[in-house]
Design a protein around this motif. Structure first.
Motif, PDB file in Angstrom:
ATOM      1  N   ILE A 173      -2.306 -13.103   9.417  1.00  0.00           N
ATOM      2  CA  ILE A 173      -2.987 -12.949   8.134  1.00  0.00           C
ATOM      3  C   ILE A 173      -2.316 -11.806   7.364  1.00  0.00           C
ATOM      4  CG2 ILE A 173      -5.198 -12.441   7.016  1.00  0.00           C
ATOM      5  CD1 ILE A 173      -5.316 -15.114   8.474  1.00  0.00           C
ATOM      6  N   ASP A 207      -2.634  -9.458   5.055  1.00  0.00           N
ATOM      7  CA  ASP A 207      -3.684  -8.809   4.258  1.00  0.00           C
ATOM      8  C   ASP A 207      -3.408  -7.329   4.018  1.00  0.00           C
ATOM      9  OD1 ASP A 207      -3.955  -8.031   6.867  1.00  0.00           O
ATOM     10  OD2 ASP A 207      -6.132  -8.211   6.936  1.00  0.00           O
ATOM     11  N   SER A 231      -7.034  -9.005  -0.877  1.00  0.00           N
ATOM     12  CA  SER A 231      -7.406  -9.811   0.291  1.00  0.00           C
ATOM     13  C   SER A 231      -8.916  -9.814   0.476  1.00  0.00           C
ATOM     14  CB  SER A 231      -6.765  -9.227   1.553  1.00  0.00           C
ATOM     15  OG  SER A 231      -5.374  -9.220   1.410  1.00  0.00           O
ATOM     16  N   ILE A 279     -10.222 -15.237   4.680  1.00  0.00           N
ATOM     17  CA  ILE A 279      -9.722 -15.282   6.068  1.00  0.00           C
ATOM     18  C   ILE A 279     -10.547 -16.309   6.856  1.00  0.00           C
ATOM     19  CG2 ILE A 279      -9.366 -13.965   8.208  1.00  0.00           C
ATOM     20  CD1 ILE A 279      -8.928 -11.475   6.522  1.00  0.00           C
ATOM     21  N   ASN A 322      -4.127  -9.708  12.164  1.00  0.00           N
ATOM     22  CA  ASN A 322      -4.119  -9.329  10.751  1.00  0.00           C
ATOM     23  C   ASN A 322      -3.099  -8.217  10.563  1.00  0.00           C
ATOM     24  OD1 ASN A 322      -6.301 -10.997  10.773  1.00  0.00           O
ATOM     25  ND2 ASN A 322      -7.751  -9.515   9.946  1.00  0.00           N
TER      26      ASN A 322
END
Ligand code: GLU
Length: 442
Positions: A41, A43, A49, A54, A73
């Protein structure tokens, strides 16, 4: 060496067909090589974000059946990025820059006016320590650029073949913002090294990023990644897809009750040399996947094609495949009902319209009153079976002299309120004698 691929969405919006196609290609590449697939992810940009996105990304993947072996992440790795930043700094590969956005814009305009290359002129690279201190005393904080050293970067792209990118036409990329937040170009390179990614497959909008990232990776370690860049999908109008384009988000397809397999069948074949067709299963998609069939020219998304694939899929679903879903729609729907109706459906949930028609006691005002009245006088006795419709309509034909559409259509409309639908000989059995008598108002 185990193949490891990754899908790295930024959680700043809903995933659309183009994003999911990249995910699918990476997943298929890993699965066909007995490899691993990682969900990363992206972010680092905490303002843009959102947790909500998510969760949606994860839910979309799960719903489609795209599973991952690991996920993380980028926001949990700021320390690691800082560590690698210090290393590059110690090696003299990144340098602090003090220009404000306005100053940079002014430089760019001047370059444009003089017809020169619009690349950062490296003024900050030659600042003395004293000058830097001067800026800092003025309250300016530096952003950090990576010093590109290679003139031309070449690699063998698995989809585009030999690529040769002129890095002198690119500015030294900013890797860290004034507030210490690393930018995508850097964090992605660090993660690809740390997670032993072997293959990066992504849209061809990233081709020049790749050139820069290969150089960053080489500055930290040694590049071992094989890259592949696929053409991006376009909307049917030929426009670029955008995250703001919610109509083609997976979320909206789910809400319109499209089947995952229809979406995956489209995405596995669109923009490839394979024909677009409905696949039997995810396993078939895996077994037929070939990276090299992906074309370097963009595929266009035709929603009609997706809907047609979906319709086909709905018609293939057996009662057992959908019985749980049907329970939530109308508990009265049984196997016979499903088998009668499914060929008329665009989506599974579309069955609701038919369960209303079959089970509801709504009155239907017949248009052709006299005709319907004479037909109702001939209504056969129970029990009704396969032959009832034929017997009944033959009797109506004899009595009224009508035939073809004139005979059938008013009956269909009077019994169902619809001018089209499943075969009447099946449908009237579902509705039943009692309900037809109740319903038809002449
Ligand atoms: N977050 C990046 C994007 O969504 C990832 C690109 C990549 O490295 O695959 O474009």
């Amino acid at each position: 060496m185990t193949v490891i691929t990754r899908f790295a969405p930024s959680p700043t919006g809903l995933l659309h067909l183009g994003n999911i196609r990249t995910a699918l290609i990476n997943w298929l590449y890993a699965r066909t090589h007995n490899g691993k697939f990682i969900l990363r992810i992206d972010d680092t940009d905490q303002e843009r974000s959102k947790d909500e996105y998510i969760s949606k990304i994860k839910y979309d993947l799960e719903w489609l059946g795209i599973d991952y072996d690991d996920t993380f992440n980028q926001s949990s790795r700021f320390e690691r990025y800082r560590e690698q930043f210090e290393k590059l700094k110690a090696d003299g590969r990144i340098y602090p820059c003090y220009e404000t956005p306005e100053e940079l814009e002014r430089k760019r305009k001047l370059q444009m006016a003089s017809g020169g290359k619009q690349v950062y002129d490296r003024t900050s690279l030659s600042l003395t320590d004293e000058e830097k201190r001067g800026y800092e005393d003025d309250g300016r904080k530096p952003h950090w650029r990576f010093l590109l050293q290679t003139e031309r970067l070449k690699w063998n792209d698995l989809l585009k073949g030999e690529l040769d990118i002129d890095l002198t036409s690119l500015s030294d990329p900013v890797l860290f913002r004034e507030d210490g937040v690393p930018l995508y170009t850097f964090s992605s390179a660090v993660d690809d090294i740390d997670y032993n990614i072997t293959n990066v497959i992504r849209g061809d909008d990233h081709t020049s990023n790749t050139a820069v990232q290969i150089e960053i990776i080489n500055a930290i370690d040694k590049n071992r990644i094989t890259f592949a860049h696929h053409a991006l999908l376009k909307a049917s109008s030929g426009d670029k897809l955008s995250k703001r384009d919610n109509v083609i988000s997976i979320d909206s397809f789910r809400k319109s009750n499209l089947e995952p397999l229809a979406i995956l069948s489209l995405l596995a074949t669109i923009g490839t040399s394979q024909s677009i067709e409905l696949k039997d299963s995810l396993n078939q998609i895996i077994s037929e996947f070939k990276l090299e069939t992906i074309s370097t020219s963009p595929g266009r998304i035709e929603i009609d094609v997706l809907n047609a694939l979906n319709k086909k899929q709905v018609q293939k679903l057996n009662f057992d495949d959908v019985s749980e879903r049907l329970k939530n729609i109308d508990e009265k729907i049984d196997e016979k009902f499903w088998n009668t109706i499914r060929s008329n459906l665009e989506t599974v949930e579309g069955v609701k319209q038919w369960s209303d028609i079959v089970f509801d006691s709504k009155l239907i005002e017949a248009e052709d009153k006299e005709y319907i009245k004479s037909a109702m006088e001939l209504i056969p006795d129970d029990p009704w079976d396969e032959n009832t419709w034929e017997l009944w309509t033959t009797a109506i034909k004899e009595k009224t002299g009508r035939k073809g559409k004139e005979l059938f259509l008013p009956l269909r409309e009077a019994f169902t309120g619809m001018s089209h639908g499943p075969e009447m000989k099946l449908l009237i059995q579902l509705i039943g004698r009692e309900k037809i008598l109740e319903r038809v108002k002449t």
